[in-house]
Design a protein around this motif. Sequence first.
Motif, mmCIF file in Angstrom:
data_model
loop_
_atom_site.group_PDB
_atom_site.id
_atom_site.type_symbol
_atom_site.label_atom_id
_atom_site.label_comp_id
_atom_site.label_asym_id
_atom_site.label_seq_id
_atom_site.Cartn_x
_atom_site.Cartn_y
_atom_site.Cartn_z
ATOM 1 N N SER A 262 30.127 24.427 0.526
ATOM 2 C CA SER A 262 31.568 24.751 0.413
ATOM 3 C C SER A 262 32.146 23.428 -0.032
ATOM 4 O O SER A 262 31.663 22.441 -0.081
ATOM 5 N N CYS A 263 33.430 23.687 -0.652
ATOM 6 C CA CYS A 263 34.291 22.668 -1.018
ATOM 7 C C CYS A 263 35.192 22.338 0.094
ATOM 8 O O CYS A 263 34.956 22.898 1.245
ATOM 9 N N ARG A 264 35.718 21.310 0.167
ATOM 10 C CA ARG A 264 36.538 20.703 1.392
ATOM 11 C C ARG A 264 37.932 21.603 1.918
ATOM 12 O O ARG A 264 38.075 21.736 3.238
ATOM 13 N N CYS A 265 38.457 22.345 0.812
ATOM 14 C CA CYS A 265 39.571 22.857 1.336
ATOM 15 C C CYS A 265 39.544 24.470 1.519
ATOM 16 O O CYS A 265 40.083 25.148 2.037
ATOM 17 N N GLY A 266 38.001 24.817 1.390
ATOM 18 C CA GLY A 266 37.488 26.338 1.496
ATOM 19 C C GLY A 266 37.950 27.270 0.612
ATOM 20 O O GLY A 266 37.635 28.470 0.678
ATOM 21 N N ALA A 267 38.286 26.898 -0.541
ATOM 22 C CA ALA A 267 38.731 27.899 -1.819
ATOM 23 C C ALA A 267 37.314 28.262 -2.164
ATOM 24 O O ALA A 267 37.197 29.348 -2.604
ATOM 25 N N LYS B 272 41.044 22.811 -6.586
ATOM 26 C CA LYS B 272 41.969 22.533 -5.804
ATOM 27 C C LYS B 272 41.778 21.311 -4.813
ATOM 28 O O LYS B 272 42.885 20.550 -4.411
ATOM 29 N N CYS B 273 40.639 21.052 -4.518
ATOM 30 C CA CYS B 273 40.512 19.747 -3.784
ATOM 31 C C CYS B 273 39.423 18.711 -4.172
ATOM 32 O O CYS B 273 39.491 17.510 -3.734
ATOM 33 N N GLY B 274 39.038 19.171 -5.676
ATOM 34 C CA GLY B 274 38.211 18.044 -6.110
ATOM 35 C C GLY B 274 36.598 18.005 -5.622
ATOM 36 O O GLY B 274 35.950 17.125 -6.239
HETATM 37 ZN ZN LIG Z 1 38.517 22.964 -2.554
#
Ligand SMILES: [Zn+2]
Length: 165
Positions: free
Chosen positions: A8-13, A89-91
Motif C-alpha cells: 500500500s501507499c502511505r496515505c491509503g489511496a 496523493k502521498c508520493g
Molecule cells: Zn498515497
Amino acid sequence: MPMQLAGSCRCGAVAFSVQSHTPAPYQLCYCSICRKQAGGGGYAINLGADARTLEIKGKDAIGIFRARIHDDEHSKATTSSGERNFCTKCGTALWLFDPTWADLVHPFASAIDSDLPKPPSRVHLMLKYKASWVEPDIRAGETAYDLYPELSIADWHRQHGMWVD
Ligand SMILES: [Zn+2]
Ligand SMILES: [Zn+2]
C-alpha cells in the motif's frame, strides 16, 4: 503456493496484492532513478512478482513515471520503457512494470506490508551511479556490481534456496 504480498501507499489511496515466487529483499539498486524515487538511504530494493496476479485498489490515484535515461554508451537520451508506479496523493513509490517483460512486476520492498523473508546475503547493483555520499554496506559474502548482476532475480532465489513454489 507462491507468497501473497500485500502492499500500500502511505496515505491509503492505493492498495495492491500480488503473488511472488521471489519475495526476498536482497537486491539493492543504487541507480539514480531508484535512489531518487524510493531510496532515501542511497538505494531502493526491488522484488519480483507475477504481473498477472496484480490486483489494485485505488487505480485512479496512481501516477506513472518513465525516466529519461542518459548513459555513457548512447549520446542521445532515451525514455525508459519501465513504468514506475507511484501514489499521486502521498508520493509512495509502489512498483516498476516494464511492458518489455510483461510477465513480471517489481514491487518496491518499501511499499510491502507483508513480512518478507530475510535474505542470507544481498546483491548491490548499479554502484557506478551511486551518490558520492553513499557508503555501501557490503558485508562478507555479498556481491557488488557497477551495473547489472549476473543472476536474474529468479535464479538468485533458486541458488539461495529462497524460491517459493
Ligand atoms: Zn498515497
Ligand atoms: Zn535502479
